[in-house]
Design a protein around this motif. Structure first.
Motif, PDB file in Angstrom:
ATOM      1  N   PRO A 292       0.806  -1.225   0.000  1.00 42.16           N
ATOM      2  CA  PRO A 292       0.000   0.000   0.000  1.00 42.16           C
ATOM      3  C   PRO A 292       0.842   1.280   0.000  1.00 42.16           C
ATOM      4  N   VAL A 293       1.943   1.294   0.770  1.00 43.81           N
ATOM      5  CA  VAL A 293       2.785   2.491   0.804  1.00 43.81           C
ATOM      6  C   VAL A 293       3.431   2.722  -0.560  1.00 43.81           C
ATOM      7  N   ALA A 294       3.948   1.641  -1.173  1.00 47.68           N
ATOM      8  CA  ALA A 294       4.549   1.777  -2.499  1.00 47.68           C
ATOM      9  C   ALA A 294       3.515   2.224  -3.525  1.00 47.68           C
ATOM     10  N   ALA A 295       2.282   1.738  -3.402  1.00 47.55           N
ATOM     11  CA  ALA A 295       1.236   2.097  -4.367  1.00 47.55           C
ATOM     12  C   ALA A 295       0.897   3.580  -4.288  1.00 47.55           C
ATOM     13  N   ILE A 296       0.767   4.111  -3.079  1.00 46.22           N
ATOM     14  CA  ILE A 296       0.405   5.527  -2.954  1.00 46.22           C
ATOM     15  C   ILE A 296       1.566   6.424  -3.385  1.00 46.22           C
ATOM     16  N   VAL A 297       2.805   6.011  -3.086  1.00 50.86           N
ATOM     17  CA  VAL A 297       3.966   6.791  -3.525  1.00 50.86           C
ATOM     18  C   VAL A 297       4.092   6.754  -5.044  1.00 50.86           C
ATOM     19  N   ALA A 298       3.907   5.564  -5.625  1.00 54.65           N
ATOM     20  CA  ALA A 298       3.986   5.453  -7.083  1.00 54.65           C
ATOM     21  C   ALA A 298       2.879   6.248  -7.759  1.00 54.65           C
ATOM     22  N   ARG A 299       1.681   6.241  -7.174  1.00 62.02           N
ATOM     23  CA  ARG A 299       0.576   7.021  -7.752  1.00 62.02           C
ATOM     24  C   ARG A 299       0.933   8.511  -7.773  1.00 62.02           C
ATOM     25  N   GLY A 300       1.652   8.953  -6.770  1.00 63.77           N
ATOM     26  CA  GLY A 300       2.020  10.365  -6.723  1.00 63.77           C
ATOM     27  C   GLY A 300       3.180  10.721  -7.618  1.00 63.77           C
ATOM     28  N   LEU A 301       4.184   9.843  -7.707  1.00 63.62           N
ATOM     29  CA  LEU A 301       5.384  10.150  -8.492  1.00 63.62           C
ATOM     30  C   LEU A 301       5.279   9.693  -9.939  1.00 63.62           C
ATOM     31  N   ARG A 302       4.257   8.889 -10.254  1.00 63.56           N
ATOM     32  CA  ARG A 302       4.033   8.443 -11.641  1.00 63.56           C
ATOM     33  C   ARG A 302       2.609   8.761 -12.054  1.00 63.56           C
ATOM     34  N   PRO A 303       2.248  10.039 -12.109  1.00 60.91           N
ATOM     35  CA  PRO A 303       0.849  10.398 -12.406  1.00 60.91           C
ATOM     36  C   PRO A 303       0.393   9.974 -13.803  1.00 60.91           C
ATOM     37  N   ASP A 304       1.320   9.893 -14.781  1.00 61.48           N
ATOM     38  CA  ASP A 304       0.954   9.530 -16.155  1.00 61.48           C
ATOM     39  C   ASP A 304       1.525   8.183 -16.572  1.00 61.48           C
ATOM     40  N   GLY A 305       1.901   7.387 -15.575  1.00 59.08           N
ATOM     41  CA  GLY A 305       2.431   6.072 -15.893  1.00 59.08           C
ATOM     42  C   GLY A 305       3.934   6.034 -16.059  1.00 59.08           C
ATOM     43  N   HIS A 306       4.607   7.165 -15.948  1.00 60.45           N
ATOM     44  CA  HIS A 306       6.070   7.171 -16.017  1.00 60.45           C
ATOM     45  C   HIS A 306       6.605   8.094 -14.924  1.00 60.45           C
ATOM     46  N   TRP A 307       7.833   7.821 -14.526  1.00 63.15           N
ATOM     47  CA  TRP A 307       8.407   8.563 -13.411  1.00 63.15           C
ATOM     48  C   TRP A 307       8.646  10.014 -13.806  1.00 63.15           C
ATOM     49  N   ASP A 308       8.235  10.912 -12.924  1.00 65.44           N
ATOM     50  CA  ASP A 308       8.430  12.349 -13.133  1.00 65.44           C
ATOM     51  C   ASP A 308       8.916  12.951 -11.813  1.00 65.44           C
TER      52      ASP A 308
ATOM     53  N   THR B   6       2.471  15.779  -4.264  1.00 67.84           N
ATOM     54  CA  THR B   6       3.124  16.444  -3.134  1.00 67.84           C
ATOM     55  C   THR B   6       3.143  15.537  -1.907  1.00 67.84           C
ATOM     56  N   ALA B   7       2.013  14.872  -1.639  1.00 66.99           N
ATOM     57  CA  ALA B   7       1.949  13.968  -0.490  1.00 66.99           C
ATOM     58  C   ALA B   7       2.958  12.833  -0.629  1.00 66.99           C
ATOM     59  N   ALA B   8       3.157  12.329  -1.861  1.00 68.77           N
ATOM     60  CA  ALA B   8       4.104  11.238  -2.076  1.00 68.77           C
ATOM     61  C   ALA B   8       5.537  11.681  -1.794  1.00 68.77           C
ATOM     62  N   VAL B   9       5.895  12.883  -2.222  1.00 67.76           N
ATOM     63  CA  VAL B   9       7.247  13.392  -1.978  1.00 67.76           C
ATOM     64  C   VAL B   9       7.472  13.559  -0.478  1.00 67.76           C
ATOM     65  N   LEU B  10       6.490  14.140   0.211  1.00 65.99           N
ATOM     66  CA  LEU B  10       6.624  14.324   1.659  1.00 65.99           C
ATOM     67  C   LEU B  10       6.690  12.982   2.386  1.00 65.99           C
ATOM     68  N   THR B  11       5.956  11.992   1.889  1.00 64.81           N
ATOM     69  CA  THR B  11       6.010  10.658   2.482  1.00 64.81           C
ATOM     70  C   THR B  11       7.401  10.053   2.339  1.00 64.81           C
ATOM     71  N   CYS B  12       8.005  10.175   1.151  1.00 60.74           N
ATOM     72  CA  CYS B  12       9.363   9.662   0.944  1.00 60.74           C
ATOM     73  C   CYS B  12      10.361  10.377   1.854  1.00 60.74           C
ATOM     74  N   LEU B  13      10.179  11.681   2.018  1.00 58.74           N
ATOM     75  CA  LEU B  13      11.071  12.451   2.887  1.00 58.74           C
ATOM     76  C   LEU B  13      10.961  11.968   4.334  1.00 58.74           C
ATOM     77  N   GLN B  14       9.721  11.783   4.805  1.00 58.80           N
ATOM     78  CA  GLN B  14       9.523  11.301   6.172  1.00 58.80           C
ATOM     79  C   GLN B  14      10.041   9.877   6.324  1.00 58.80           C
TER      80      GLN B  14
ATOM     81  N   HIS C 184       8.425  17.424 -10.218  1.00 58.11           N
ATOM     82  CA  HIS C 184       7.606  17.945  -9.110  1.00 58.11           C
ATOM     83  C   HIS C 184       8.283  17.667  -7.766  1.00 58.11           C
ATOM     84  N   ALA C 185       8.996  16.540  -7.668  1.00 62.15           N
ATOM     85  CA  ALA C 185       9.692  16.234  -6.417  1.00 62.15           C
ATOM     86  C   ALA C 185      10.723  17.303  -6.093  1.00 62.15           C
ATOM     87  N   ARG C 186      11.474  17.732  -7.116  1.00 61.98           N
ATOM     88  CA  ARG C 186      12.454  18.792  -6.882  1.00 61.98           C
ATOM     89  C   ARG C 186      11.775  20.092  -6.473  1.00 61.98           C
ATOM     90  N   GLU C 187      10.627  20.381  -7.081  1.00 64.28           N
ATOM     91  CA  GLU C 187       9.902  21.611  -6.731  1.00 64.28           C
ATOM     92  C   GLU C 187       9.432  21.573  -5.275  1.00 64.28           C
TER      93      GLU C 187
END
Length: 537
Positions: free
Chosen positions: A15-31, A227-235, A34-37
């Motif tokens: 579940p954690v990987a799924a929510i992080v991937a949903r946030g960092l791969r909004p169009d099916g590929h890694w982007d 944004t939530a996915a980036v903050l989750t990875c940071l935490q 937004h994480a840098r922003e």
């Protein structure tokens, strides 16, 4: 190890990987743009700075206030000590929402502080720090005090006979022996306050936000998953580093020390100085730990027409549409007890297997497995809850409409407490007893049943009690996955606190009091069966 690893893989990592991937791969590929922003955003720096700063301040304040108490409980014998030890532990297993409610009743609108001096601190940093001390006092008391009680006082007395002053003897003999335990307690307090959610949510208002609170806002209020996915990875990165340091301090604490029976080191206070120290610590416990709970009970009884059970009766009344409940709020008590019972069964089963595996094996793989078991305590519960909804949506794991989601999320938090409670006791079992049983023809299952189980039965009861109390108070994940018709007590309390009106506030205090009583009864029962070597908690 297979069952615990499978449980954590399916209901935590996935579940954690799924929510992080949903946030960092909004169009099916890694982007990662937004994480840098997000990572370079001044708002993120402000949230991280507040998260680290309040956790450091909370940890320092907790150590300053709790270490003298650890000494008092370790070295002094006084009437009511066992009962007081259990009462002091109650705040640790209380839901953070109840802790926030208690301090809201003490420091907030119409609270005791406002009535006495006209002051309100419910949206101040001091309210957050005091609530964190209230919550974590028992961590220092049990972790440091448990070891302190078993240190041989004769070593310090020998140093004094050789000419060292009382302070010098303590600094050169006792402090080095206690240092790993103090470091471990400090890291645990820092971890709990670093990921604080319920206390900040109730007492911080709109002024303060930790990473956990900001993840909740971005997920629940703005549906901003990237944004939530980036903050989750940071935490997650920060928590992983903290747990690595914690594992190192635990290994240091397991180094050889000259330990004695705790019953031999405690004695009645002697002289005015020791009686003054005991009195001051009892007064601190009364003001810091017992007063907020007493005010919580008082607010639940203070109805519009004087003291009575008005708010408790309202909990059983049929709900109206405006309340947000589809069932009487009192039904949350039964829901919470049912969910917690199922979660306890799961946590004890998984945790006992994990503790047994950690006892029988050694090496880096086992140390990594041990750290994995602690990760749910530091991972965003909001992320886990929302991840459940996103990941567990396809057969054979389509559980979105199942009531099992709630106890599964609660069990994730309960497993680390089961492991930490049972592991020291299992490690203390003489391996020769198992070998003798095996030589006589007993199967591994019978060895466990005939040798281990009788020796760890009391620790198992303690582990089950802790898992039950912690499951009752789980809030971060449950707030996402509990169905509207089956709210838990913490979710119901939050719903009442989010609505204006004296009746809503009074019902929140009444539900919080009921939840506090259930947790207190559980802890008092545990103290009667707790073995002397029942781990950190």
């Amino acid at each position: 190890m297979a069952v615990p690893m499978a449980f954590f893989a399916v209901f935590f990592a996935y579940p954690v990987a799924a929510i992080v991937a949903r946030g960092l791969r909004p169009d099916g590929h890694w982007d990662l743009t937004h994480a840098r922003e997000v990572l370079t955003d001044p708002v993120t720096a402000q949230v991280v700075g507040f998260t680290v700063g309040q956790a450091a301040a909370s940890t320092a304040l907790t150590l300053v206030l709790a270490l003298p108490g650890a000494y008092v409980f370790a070295r002094f014998d006084f009437p009511g000590k066992r009962l007081l030890r259990a009462v002091v532990t109650v705040p640790f297993v209380l839901p953070t929402v109840v802790v926030g409610s208690a301090f809201l009743a003490l420091l907030g609108r119409g609270g005791l502080l406002e009535q006495a001096w006209g002051l309100r601190l419910d949206t101040s940093l001091w309210a957050i720090l005091l609530a964190h001390v209230f919550f974590n006092y028992a961590v220092v008391l049990r972790t440091v005090g448990g070891l302190w009680a078993q240190l041989d006082p004769g070593q310090e007395e020998a140093a004094r006979m050789l000419g060292a002053s009382r302070l010098a003897a303590w600094r050169t003999v006792t402090l080095p022996a206690l240092a790993p335990a103090v470091a471990a307690a400090a890291l645990m307090v820092f971890l709990f306050t670093f990921t604080s959610f319920g206390v900040i949510q109730v007492l911080g208002g709109a002024r303060f936000a930790t990473l956990e609170v900001e993840i909740y806002r971005q997920t629940a209020h703005f549906l901003n998953l990237p944004t939530a996915a980036v903050l989750t990875c940071l935490q997650f990165a920060a928590v992983t580093a903290l747990l690595a340091v914690h594992a190192w301090t635990v290994r240091r604490r397991e180094s050889a020390l000259r330990l004695v029976d705790a019953a031999r080191t405690a004695r009645r206070p002697r002289g005015a100085g020791q009686w003054t120290l005991l009195g001051s610590q009892l007064a601190l416990i009364a003001v810091l730990l017992l007063l907020p709970l007493a005010v919580l009970v008082e607010r639940s009884l203070a109805g519009p027409d004087g003291y009575g059970l008005t708010f408790y009766r309202a909990l059983a009344a049929a709900p109206d549409i405006a309340s947000g409940f589809t069932v009487p709020p009192l039904h949350a008590v039964g829901n919470s007890l049912r969910y917690a019972a199922v979660a306890t069964t799961i946590a004890v089963t998984v945790g006992a297997l994990a503790a047994a595996a950690l006892t029988r094996r050694a090496g880096r793989l086992v140390r990594g497995f041990d750290a994995l078991l602690m990760l749910p305590l530091g991972t965003s519960a909001v992320t886990v809850g929302f991840g459940f909804l996103i990941a567990l949506d396809e057969p054979p794991l389509d559980l979105r409409s199942s009531w099992l989601l709630v106890p599964l999320a609660q069990a994730l938090v309960g497993v680390p407490f089961v492991v930490r409670t049972m592991l020291p006791v299992l490690r203390a079992v003489d391996e020769r007893l198992r070998e003798a049983a095996a030589v006589l023809g007993a199967s591994p299952l019978r060895v466990w049943r005939e040798v281990d189980l009788p020796l760890v039965r009391r620790a198992l009861a303690v582990a089950a009690g802790f898992a039950f109390a912690v499951s009752l108070g789980e809030f971060g994940a449950t707030v996402f996955i509990a169905r509207g018709g089956e709210p838990t007590l913490p979710v119901a309390v939050t719903q009442f606190l989010g609505r204006a009106g004296e009746l809503n506030y009074g019902q929140a205090m009444a539900l919080s009091t009921l939840l506090m009583l259930v947790c207190a009864v559980s802890l008092l029962a545990l103290e009667r069966v707790r073995p002397h070597s029942s781990g950190e908690f």
